[in-house]
Design an enzyme around this catalytic site. Structure first.
Site, PDB file in Angstrom:
ATOM      1  CD  GLU A 184      24.590  39.016  51.464  1.00  0.00           C
ATOM      2  OE1 GLU A 184      25.652  38.938  50.809  1.00  0.00           O
ATOM      3  OE2 GLU A 184      23.911  40.055  51.531  1.00  0.00           O
ATOM      4  CD  GLN A 213      18.422  45.131  46.602  1.00  0.00           C
ATOM      5  OE1 GLN A 213      17.803  45.099  47.657  1.00  0.00           O
ATOM      6  NE2 GLN A 213      19.705  45.461  46.526  1.00  0.00           N
TER       7      GLN A 213
END
Ligand SMILES: Cc1ncc(C[n+]2csc(CCOP(=O)(O)OP(=O)(O)O)c2C)c(N)n1
Ligand SMILES: [Mg+2]
Lengths: 166, 566
Positions: free
Chosen positions: B50, B113
């Protein structure tokens, strides 16, 4: 350039996270917050007014003001320091009040035009408001009695002129 | 029209004129990816980390002059973007980062998460949002793009809970964005501007100093015009390289810690400094009280906080660089041209003085025939490519040599992590630039250390058919840190030795790219020519002088005129 106390009146969007943006700006850039008070404004529920007391030289205060302005949720920043303004702070103070102390405490309360809001067998809780000079003087007078605890709101202020502070 | 949150997101991104986004999927954004699958006209480039997505979006924005977009999942996907966001923030690059978030009902519960990415990125975004209400989605996205690109640009993050993306709502056009608390000042104060005209007419030894703000406001043309009218030499910060042609006789070279002798001496001796779109970073100013101490300083910047932050300007002007320079130029045009370009003898004396600084201490290196000098590789690269080539860099000596020896002629063609200095920026940035400008040659100049920080993006370049050329200056050291250890720590090379490295040729081949290597001076040109001419992604590795230093150098905290020369 000398360090001076500044009272900033800051109008912000009344949204979650705004206070943390402001606090983060101060901690991230190493500026001081001496006191801080925040609440929704009565004129517009979408806005909150923050009154903040900060200390710094002219250079730092200029940066603080500009950096605050740069935050998207900050609408206006008004440095009241060199203007005409009224300021108040509210304090609750819990103090020892044995029977033999009570008359003296009540005399001081009377002179300072404040109120006893809670009474216990051996203590009073007193509500008082004023500018910081008056509050400090009051604390000094009560200190010999034995102060148990205090809570203060931090300073709030508004400019004296009739205009809505922008 | 009823739309899903995910569809609204994609619709709004497309309405901003974005044709490519960079991203990586995950559970929290699976609805968005499901919608993307049905949107062939919005290209999604699948990165391999990312961080790479954000650097690519950053470079896409810079190469194209528009907003870049990254899309990642919640939790680890979001935290992986932080370095990229911080770099874009420091360099004022307009990007919008969309992060997935756990469903609104779970926020605050330490859900799987879940991470408070809005809290984490508050100090490194221009602004950020958590969208909890689907009816505010379209408007928030539009605001995010507006804030990213306007005023002093910067990254904006929008956190998108999974349930908001999956929900349906009646879509309503958000209309124009008008934020009462956010009104950047584009137009300068005219009175201040007429003071600048007077200062220009009085100046004997002017210098123009151009920064990243000139790139961002697309004001390079106006800056060049001003310099020509004034017959004034021009320098730039790292971020401003390319805003004034490196081939022009008025060009002084870069300013600051690794700036040219003549640029730094000019700042020390000028009587008027016109600073445009700069923030006077400490890497530029050196010791602040000695910076341009004989000069009146005019500072033009759209961000009021940039003014009086590091250097006191005598004549500060808040405004967009392009608008301001346009107005200034037209005011100067109505003056007598001879007044604007100064007394011919005085000006010639100033230019002669600069020429003399250049002659006594040029930027130089000596290429003997045994070991390749890194500067020589950049020099050759410059000669072998044209001014439409986009150059990205990693961080360290490789970055500084590129800034010094590749003379940029155009803005938006030098893409580097200036403010944050992130190793691992160059390769994903090259991919982002290639996606923005598929017809241009894109070259990443890398160090052997930095390239290892995001080398996984080689796969992205290959898979997405975004061929980039990577030039590795391999000194088997974390060279820039080693240089400081050599100069200031008695050569104690603590943990900067990088002799144990992968075989970069094989690494290229492992990904399906082409790898080349040389340690011979007389092969440098040939390798560059061959590598640049290849169709695909290429690594060209040059084994260079191990202990070469970047000179000139201003030690930290010293006046910029007190340089260590070669
Ligand atoms: C992410 C990150 N970690 C650490 C640093 C500190 N740093 C700056 S330059 C440098 C050395 C870079 O080495 P290399 O990529 O080989 O480039 P060279 O200086 O040798 O050209 C390091 C470690 C950094 N800038 N970024
Ligand atoms: Mg190296």
């Amino acid at each position: 350039m000398s360090n001076q106390k500044h009272i900033l009146s800051i109008l912000v969007d009344n949204e979650p996270g705004v206070l943390s943006r402001i606090a983060g700006l101060f901690s991230g850039r190493g500026y001081n917050i001496e006191s801080l008070s925040v609440a929704q404004t009565a004129e517009n529920s979408f806005l909150s007014r923050i009154t903040m007391v900060t200390v710094g030289d002219d250079h730092i205060i200029e940066q603080i003001t500009k950096q605050l302005h740069k935050l998207i949720n900050v609408i206006t920043v008004n440095d009241l320091t060199d203007k005409k303004y009224v300021q108040r702070e509210l304090m609750l103070i819990k103090v020892n009040a044995k029977p033999e102390q009570r008359a003296e405490i009540l005399r001081i309360v009377d002179i300072f035009r404040c109120r006893v809001v809670d009474v216990g067998p051996e203590h009073y809780t007193i509500e008082m408001s004023g500018d910081d000079g008056k509050i400090e003087a009051f604390i000094d007078l009560l200190r010999p009695m034995g102060i148990i605890e205090t809570a203060r709101t931090g300073l709030i202020a508004l400019p004296r002129d009739k205009k809505k502070s922008k | 029209m009823k739309l899903k949150g995910a569809q609204i997101l994609i619709k709004m991104i497309k309405e901003e004129g974005v044709d490519t986004i960079f991203g990586y999927p995950g559970g929290a954004v699976i609805d968005i990816y499901d919608a993307l699958d049905k949107t062939p006209d919005l290209r999604h480039i699948l990165v391999r980390h990312e961080q790479g997505a954000v650097h690519a979006a950053d470079a896409y924005s810079r190469a194209k002059g528009t907003v870049g977009v990254a899309l990642v999942t919640s939790g680890p996907g979001a935290t992986n973007t932080v370095t990229g966001i911080a770099s874009a923030y420091m360099d004022s690059i307009p990007i919008v980062v969309f992060t997935g978030q756990v469903p609104t009902a779970l926020i605050g519960n330490d859900a799987f998460q879940e991470v408070d990415i809005v809290g984490i990125t508050r100090p490194c975004t221009k602004h950020n949002y958590l969208v909890k209400d689907i009816t505010k989605l379209a408007r928030t996205i539009k605001e995010a793009f507006h804030i990213a690109r306007s005023g002093r640009p910067g990254p904006v993050l929008v956190d998108l809970p999974k349930d908001v993306m999956g929900a349906m709502t009646e879509f309503e056009e958000p209309g124009d964005i008008d934020l009462r608390s956010y009104k950047p000042t584009y137009n300068p104060n005219m009175k201040q501007l007429s003071r600048v005209v007077e200062l220009i007419k009085e100046a004997k030894r002017p210098v123009i100093f151009s920064g990243g703000g000139v790139v961002l406001s697309k004001a390079s043309g106006e800056l060049v015009k001003l310099a020509k009218m004034m017959n004034s030499p021009v320098t730039a910060s790292l971020m401003g390289l390319g805003t004034f042609p490196g081939s022009d006789p008025l060009w002084l070279g870069m300013l600051g810690m690794h700036g040219t002798y003549r640029a730094n001496m000019s700042i020390g001796n000028c009587d008027l400094l016109i600073a445009v779109g700069v923030r006077f970073d400490d890497r530029v100013t050196g010791r602040k009280d000695k910076f341009a101490s004989e000069a009146k300083i005019v500072q033009i910047d759209i961000d009021p906080t940039s003014i009086h932050k590091n250097v006191e300007a005598n004549c500060p002007i808040v405004g967009d660089c392009k608008n301001t320079l346009e107005l200034l130029n037209s005011m100067l045009e109505s003056e007598n041209p001879a007044d604007v370009c100064g007394n011919p003898e005085e000006r010639q004396a100033w230019l002669d003085q600069i020429a003399q600084w250049r002659a006594t201490s040029p930027q130089r290196y000596e290429q003997k025939d045994d070991v390749i000098k890194p500067q020589y590789v950049i020099d050759r690269l410059h000669k072998l490519t044209d001014k439409n080539t986009i150059i990205t860099t990693e961080v360290g000596q490789n970055q500084m040599w590129t800034a010094q020896y590749y003379l940029f002629d155009k803005p938006n063609h030098f893409i580097t992590s200036g403010g944050l200095g992130v190793m691992g920026f160059g390769l994903p940035a090259a991919i982002g630039a290639k996606a923005a400008c598929p017809d241009k040659l894109v070259v990443c100049v890398a160090g052997d250390g930095s390239i290892q920080m995001n080398s996984q993006e080689l796969m992205t370049a290959i898979e997405s058919n975004l061929p980039v050329k990577i030039v590795i200056l391999n000194n088997r050291y974390l060279g820039m840190v080693r240089q400081w250890q050599e100069l200031f720590y008695d050569k104690r090379y603590s943990y900067t030795n990088m002799e144990r490295a992968p075989d970069f040729v094989k690494l290229a081949e492992a990904y399906g790219a082409i790898g080349m290597r040389t340690d011979k001076v007389n092969e440098v040109e040939e390798v560059l020519k061959k590598g640049l001419a290849c169709e695909g992604t290429v690594i060209m590795e040059f084994i260079v002088e191990r202990e070469e230093c970047v000179y000139p150098m201003v030690p930290a905290g010293v006046a910029i005129t007190e340089m260590l020369l070669v």
